[in-house]
Design a protein around this motif. Structure first.
Motif, PDB file in Angstrom:
ATOM      1  N   HIS A 246       0.834  -1.197   0.000  1.00 16.80           N
ATOM      2  CA  HIS A 246       0.000   0.000   0.000  1.00 16.80           C
ATOM      3  C   HIS A 246       0.873   1.252   0.000  1.00 16.80           C
ATOM      4  O   HIS A 246       0.683   2.169  -0.789  1.00 16.80           O
ATOM      5  CB  HIS A 246      -0.917  -0.040   1.209  1.00 16.80           C
ATOM      6  N   GLU A 247       1.874   1.241   0.896  1.00 14.44           N
ATOM      7  CA  GLU A 247       2.795   2.371   0.999  1.00 14.44           C
ATOM      8  C   GLU A 247       3.472   2.641  -0.339  1.00 14.44           C
ATOM      9  O   GLU A 247       3.642   3.780  -0.761  1.00 14.44           O
ATOM     10  CB  GLU A 247       3.880   2.060   2.029  1.00 14.44           C
ATOM     11  N   GLU A 248       3.865   1.550  -0.996  1.00 14.37           N
ATOM     12  CA  GLU A 248       4.603   1.662  -2.243  1.00 14.37           C
ATOM     13  C   GLU A 248       3.816   2.484  -3.257  1.00 14.37           C
ATOM     14  O   GLU A 248       4.379   3.325  -3.956  1.00 14.37           O
ATOM     15  CB  GLU A 248       4.861   0.250  -2.769  1.00 14.37           C
ATOM     16  N   HIS A 249       2.498   2.247  -3.304  1.00 16.60           N
ATOM     17  CA  HIS A 249       1.681   2.987  -4.270  1.00 16.60           C
ATOM     18  C   HIS A 249       1.695   4.483  -3.980  1.00 16.60           C
ATOM     19  O   HIS A 249       1.894   5.304  -4.873  1.00 16.60           O
ATOM     20  CB  HIS A 249       0.258   2.458  -4.259  1.00 16.60           C
ATOM     21  N   GLY A 250       1.523   4.812  -2.690  1.00 15.50           N
ATOM     22  CA  GLY A 250       1.524   6.218  -2.323  1.00 15.50           C
ATOM     23  C   GLY A 250       2.843   6.882  -2.662  1.00 15.50           C
ATOM     24  O   GLY A 250       2.890   7.998  -3.192  1.00 15.50           O
ATOM     25  N   LEU A 251       3.941   6.156  -2.392  1.00 14.55           N
ATOM     26  CA  LEU A 251       5.253   6.739  -2.626  1.00 14.55           C
ATOM     27  C   LEU A 251       5.521   6.921  -4.118  1.00 14.55           C
ATOM     28  O   LEU A 251       6.150   7.889  -4.529  1.00 14.55           O
ATOM     29  CB  LEU A 251       6.330   5.852  -2.008  1.00 14.55           C
ATOM     30  N   GLU A 252       5.019   5.975  -4.925  1.00 17.23           N
ATOM     31  CA  GLU A 252       5.214   6.107  -6.374  1.00 17.23           C
ATOM     32  C   GLU A 252       4.553   7.387  -6.871  1.00 17.23           C
ATOM     33  O   GLU A 252       5.104   8.129  -7.682  1.00 17.23           O
ATOM     34  CB  GLU A 252       4.606   4.889  -7.070  1.00 17.23           C
ATOM     35  N   PHE A 253       3.364   7.644  -6.300  1.00 20.21           N
ATOM     36  CA  PHE A 253       2.628   8.860  -6.623  1.00 20.21           C
ATOM     37  C   PHE A 253       3.467  10.098  -6.292  1.00 20.21           C
ATOM     38  O   PHE A 253       3.642  10.998  -7.116  1.00 20.21           O
ATOM     39  CB  PHE A 253       1.367   8.839  -5.775  1.00 20.21           C
ATOM     40  N   LEU A 254       4.036  10.077  -5.070  1.00 16.28           N
ATOM     41  CA  LEU A 254       4.848  11.212  -4.615  1.00 16.28           C
ATOM     42  C   LEU A 254       6.054  11.406  -5.518  1.00 16.28           C
ATOM     43  O   LEU A 254       6.408  12.531  -5.897  1.00 16.28           O
ATOM     44  CB  LEU A 254       5.297  10.952  -3.178  1.00 16.28           C
ATOM     45  N   GLU A 255       6.684  10.280  -5.903  1.00 18.56           N
ATOM     46  CA  GLU A 255       7.901  10.363  -6.701  1.00 18.56           C
ATOM     47  C   GLU A 255       7.621  11.006  -8.052  1.00 18.56           C
ATOM     48  O   GLU A 255       8.284  11.964  -8.452  1.00 18.56           O
ATOM     49  CB  GLU A 255       8.481   8.961  -6.886  1.00 18.56           C
ATOM     50  N   SER A 256       6.587  10.488  -8.747  1.00 20.92           N
ATOM     51  CA  SER A 256       6.278  11.049 -10.063  1.00 20.92           C
ATOM     52  C   SER A 256       5.870  12.501  -9.940  1.00 20.92           C
ATOM     53  O   SER A 256       6.258  13.340 -10.749  1.00 20.92           O
ATOM     54  CB  SER A 256       5.154  10.275 -10.734  1.00 20.92           C
ATOM     55  N   GLY A 257       5.081  12.783  -8.867  1.00 19.04           N
ATOM     56  CA  GLY A 257       4.647  14.155  -8.664  1.00 19.04           C
ATOM     57  C   GLY A 257       5.824  15.087  -8.468  1.00 19.04           C
ATOM     58  O   GLY A 257       5.858  16.200  -8.994  1.00 19.04           O
ATOM     59  N   ALA A 258       6.839  14.605  -7.722  1.00 16.80           N
ATOM     60  CA  ALA A 258       7.998  15.448  -7.449  1.00 16.80           C
ATOM     61  C   ALA A 258       8.777  15.742  -8.727  1.00 16.80           C
ATOM     62  O   ALA A 258       9.176  16.881  -8.969  1.00 16.80           O
ATOM     63  CB  ALA A 258       8.898  14.767  -6.431  1.00 16.80           C
ATOM     64  N   ILE A 259       8.983  14.691  -9.573  1.00 18.34           N
ATOM     65  CA  ILE A 259       9.724  14.941 -10.816  1.00 18.34           C
ATOM     66  C   ILE A 259       8.939  15.898 -11.695  1.00 18.34           C
ATOM     67  O   ILE A 259       9.500  16.802 -12.323  1.00 18.34           O
ATOM     68  CB  ILE A 259      10.011  13.632 -11.562  1.00 18.34           C
ATOM     69  N   LEU A 260       7.621  15.699 -11.708  1.00 17.67           N
ATOM     70  CA  LEU A 260       6.782  16.585 -12.511  1.00 17.67           C
ATOM     71  C   LEU A 260       6.901  18.017 -11.996  1.00 17.67           C
ATOM     72  O   LEU A 260       7.005  18.967 -12.774  1.00 17.67           O
ATOM     73  CB  LEU A 260       5.332  16.104 -12.438  1.00 17.67           C
ATOM     74  N   GLY A 261       6.932  18.154 -10.653  1.00 18.16           N
ATOM     75  CA  GLY A 261       7.091  19.476 -10.068  1.00 18.16           C
ATOM     76  C   GLY A 261       8.396  20.119 -10.494  1.00 18.16           C
ATOM     77  O   GLY A 261       8.452  21.304 -10.837  1.00 18.16           O
TER      78      GLY A 261
END
Lengths: 146, 114, 510
Positions: A64-79
């Motif tokens: 479950h955590e992994e999914h949330g973190l993947e979201f954060l990671e892509s969001g950060a690169i996009l940012g």
């Protein structure tokens, strides 16, 4: 992965927030002192890794955590890319990564234009990325041994 | 100069691990050692004897003193990130291989031939 | 005009991240996004080739030069870059189109497209970058995505091929990084154009660095003694990815950098040119000979890739030899043009061959030629396009492969390398041989196996469309041999390579 003894768990409980806070400090002062987004992100991720090692991996929760973190990671690169592209648009010079904020005086915490913002984004990205790598390997290992 | 030679020796140790060893994990360690030796080499390039940290604003005591070249340090930081990704990728593939074959021995992992 | 340059990196990288976030909520978001993005980039590339003849130099961050030292990271688009941009965009677009139906067999379709766009971002960055360390970073981005994509199906042989590829790729990266370190040590700069002005001419040091780069990029481009990973990796990967790896990746991250560095950064020397040409000729012959004995369709195509890349290196290598001996610019230009023309052609027909091999595997579930046969009636589009591509790669007249091979052979004769011309003709005959074998055992040879006619039918529309478009390109690209088109597409690239010193003058302006 099995958890460790109660002593390790307790000490980890006390230390993990402090490590995380130190990571935040390194990220925030990235433009003034050695360190910055990458080093701070690794420190923040290490506090997560610490906890996983101490408490043992509980597979469904980790997934479950992994999914949330993947979201954060892509969001950060996009940012990161968005900030770079804002330079392209806002500075009116058609330059990628152009400075569009006030630079301030060197040595102040709020200075150096958009570099602190990029540092924070990189910190989030590295923290998420390294945690994901560790969790993925932990999950893999547990699946193999089962 | 001796440092550069040691760096080169370290590179050769890594290459030895990659070429001679039969265990997947030992091969991965060999690749990692090669990465470290190259990173060390890059740091050595920028090293200045009795150099100081290249940071602004300079304290009074450090004005007009030599400082180390910051560019190789930035390069090494990038190279370390890339090395992390390489190692993680290799390890995850190695774990998957172990699941399929039940061994880390590269001699026994041989479905591809010709 | 200049602001078009960073788009080549920004768009694929950004779309990978958007896919990762939005693709979770919207079904099939990734495939549409990357296809549209590549269509747009193809448009930009054609615009740049036709309307913008001058060299575009772009400074990231807008840092001005201090004195004569370039501070900013440079992005450079000259004639040679444009050719690579063209094949990445065009083949990438058609492969993305093909993947529409092909990837439905995977459970993690979203991740396939994320990795695919990351690989594209790496390749675009690689060819656009004018900074040697940036090249290394983008090289690693695209290689990392390629490693993951080779192992995408998670089958035994895919994992094994990926591991082999990663270890050799890792060694290659380390050698390249070491070479970059040596260059920085000597010159104190990382900008290719600036290095060219600072680097001493001749000497043991330069030769050592050049050998590091030849081995490093040779491993990435699978030139002869370093080719052992290519047949495994390219045959194990999912077919669209094989087409990308063989068609584009080995050119963008191997051949392109090798030529860029040896023409525009190092001063041309006879010994190094000879070494590169000999390696090219050896990979041409040995790749061709090894391909004959293969019974796996994709493995045969992979060995053929080694052989055809040998042709490209032979063509450009003759140009290097002639230039380094101070010979005629016209002959050198002609040889280089043949090499680059073959590079363009190879990406088209090898892409098509891998896609049609993938179509055969998609319907029949096997790649073993001993088990196949008689598919020509059941899959007419696949069979027809595969036949066109085979004819093109073997150098049969109306198709593009004939013209590029002809130019290379004529240039070899003009430069008085009669042995090389003879070998090129000989390997061309070998090529015809193994492609006739492929055609016969896969699509004809009817009595060998009776297929279930209800089960084996033509591939879905998107796959067929992309194969037909590539087949049209195989025929259409022979037009590039006509002077009018040649001047637009190929001549600027030849000019960028042949005027070796001009590069640094245009880029940093002193």
């Amino acid at each position: 992965m099995k958890g460790m003894s109660i002593i390790v768990k307790k000490i980890c409980q006390i230390l993990a927030p402090v490590i995380f806070l130190f990571g935040l400090y390194v990220v925030a002062h990235g433009h003034l002192t050695p360190g910055g987004g990458f080093a701070g992100g690794v420190i923040m991720a290490s506090s997560f890794i610490f906890q996983i090692i101490a408490y043992g991996s509980i597979l469904p929760k980790l997934r479950h955590e992994e999914h949330g973190l993947e979201f954060l990671e892509s969001g950060a690169i996009l940012g990161f890319l968005v900030i770079a592209a804002l330079g392209l648009i806002l500075s009116g010079t058609s330059i990628f990564f152009a400075e569009f904020l006030n630079k301030g005086t060197a040595g102040n915490l709020i200075s150096a234009g958009f570099i602190p913002i990029e540092n924070i984004v990189v910190g989030a990205e590295v923290c998420a990325g390294i945690s994901i790598i560790f969790m993925a390997l932990a999950v893999f290992k547990d699946e193999v041994t089962k | 100069m001796i440092l550069f030679i040691l760096c080169f020796v370290l590179f050769m140790v890594g290459l030895y691990g990659v070429i001679i060893k039969r265990n997947l994990i030992k091969i991965i360690i060999g690749v990692a050692i090669m990465e470290y030796s190259v990173n060390l080499f890059l740091i050595l390039i920028g090293y200045v004897n009795e150099g100081n940290v290249p940071i602004l604003p300079l304290p009074e005591a450090l004005v007009n003193k030599p400082f180390v070249d910051p560019l190789p340090q930035a390069l090494v930081l990038t190279a370390i990130v890339i090395g992390l990704a390489t190692t993680a990728m290799l390890l995850s593939i190695a774990i998957r291989l172990y699941r399929k074959y039940g061994t880390f021995n590269i001699r026994k992992i041989n479905s591809l031939k010709g | 005009m200049n602001s078009l340059v960073p788009l080549f990196i920004l768009i694929p990288l950004g779309s990978a991240m958007i896919m990762s976030i939005l693709g979770r909520f919207i079904k099939n978001f990734g495939k549409y996004l990357i296809t549209l993005a590549l269509l747009f980039l193809t448009g930009i590339t054609f615009h740049l080739i036709i309307n913008v003849p001058e060299v575009l130099v772009y400074k990231v961050g807008g840092f001005a030069d201090v004195g004569n030292i370039p501070v900013a990271i440079y992005l450079v688009i000259d004639g040679f870059t444009k050719i690579l941009l063209l094949i990445i965009s065009l083949v990438g677009f058609l492969v993305a189109l093909y993947s529409f139906s092909y990837t439905t067999q995977y459970t993690a379709e979203r991740k396939f497209y994320i990795l695919f766009s990351l690989m594209l971002a790496g390749m675009y960055g690689m060819v656009v970058s004018g900074d040697i360390f940036n090249m290394y970073v983008f090289l690693e981005i695209s290689s990392m995505a390629a490693y993951a994509l080779v192992a995408f199906g998670l089958e035994k042989h895919q994992l094994e091929a990926s591991f082999k590829y990663q270890v050799l790729g890792g060694v290659a990266s380390m050698l390249i990084l070491m070479g970059i370190g040596f260059i920085y040590w000597q010159t104190g700069t990382l900008n290719v154009a600036d290095i060219a002005t600072q680097l001493p001419v001749g000497g043991v040091f330069i030769k050592f660095v050049a050998v590091l780069f030849i081995v490093g990029f040779g491993l990435k481009a699978a030139i002869f003694p370093f080719h052992s990973w290519l047949p495994d990796a390219h045959s194990s990967a999912p077919s669209p990815i094989s087409a990308m790896l063989s068609g584009v990746l080995i050119k963008a991250i191997g051949i392109y950098v090798l030529f860029r560095l040896f023409f525009n950064m190092f001063a041309l020397s006879y010994e190094l040119s000879l070494a590169i040409t000999v390696l090219g000729v050896l990979s041409m012959i040995i790749g061709g000979l090894l391909a004959i004995g293969q019974w796996d369709i994709k493995r045969l195509l992979a060995y053929s890739s080694i052989s055809q890349m040998g042709y490209v290196i032979l063509g450009v290598g003759i140009g290097m030899l002639v230039l380094s001996k101070g010979g005629s610019q016209v002959i050198a230009g002609f040889a280089i043009m043949g090499g680059l023309f073959h590079l363009l052609n190879h990406s088209v027909f090898k892409g098509l061959l891998f896609l049609s091999a993938g179509a055969v595997e998609y319907r029949t579930g096997t790649r073993d030629m001993k088990k196949l046969g008689g598919l020509a009636e059941l899959m007419p589009v696949t069979s027809g396009t595969s036949m066109i591509a085979s004819l093109a790669i073997s150098g049969i007249p109306p198709f593009n492969g004939f013209f590029s091979k002809l130019i290379i052979i004529i240039a070899a004769i003009q430069a008085k390398y009669y042995t090389l011309a003879f070998l090129a003709v000989l390997v061309s005959i070998v090529t015809i041989g193994y492609f006739m074998k492929l055609q016969k055992f896969t699509f004809y040879n009817k009595d060998k196996k009776i297929w279930d006619k209800a089960k084996i039918k033509e591939v879905p529309f998107s796959m067929a469309l992309s194969m037909i478009l590539l087949a049209v390109l195989c025929l259409g690209m022979s037009l590039l041999a006509i002077p009018q088109f040649r001047d637009i597409f190929l001549q600027p690239a030849v000019k960028a390579l042949i005027e070796t010193v001009q590069y640094s003058v245009t880029v940093i302006g002193n």
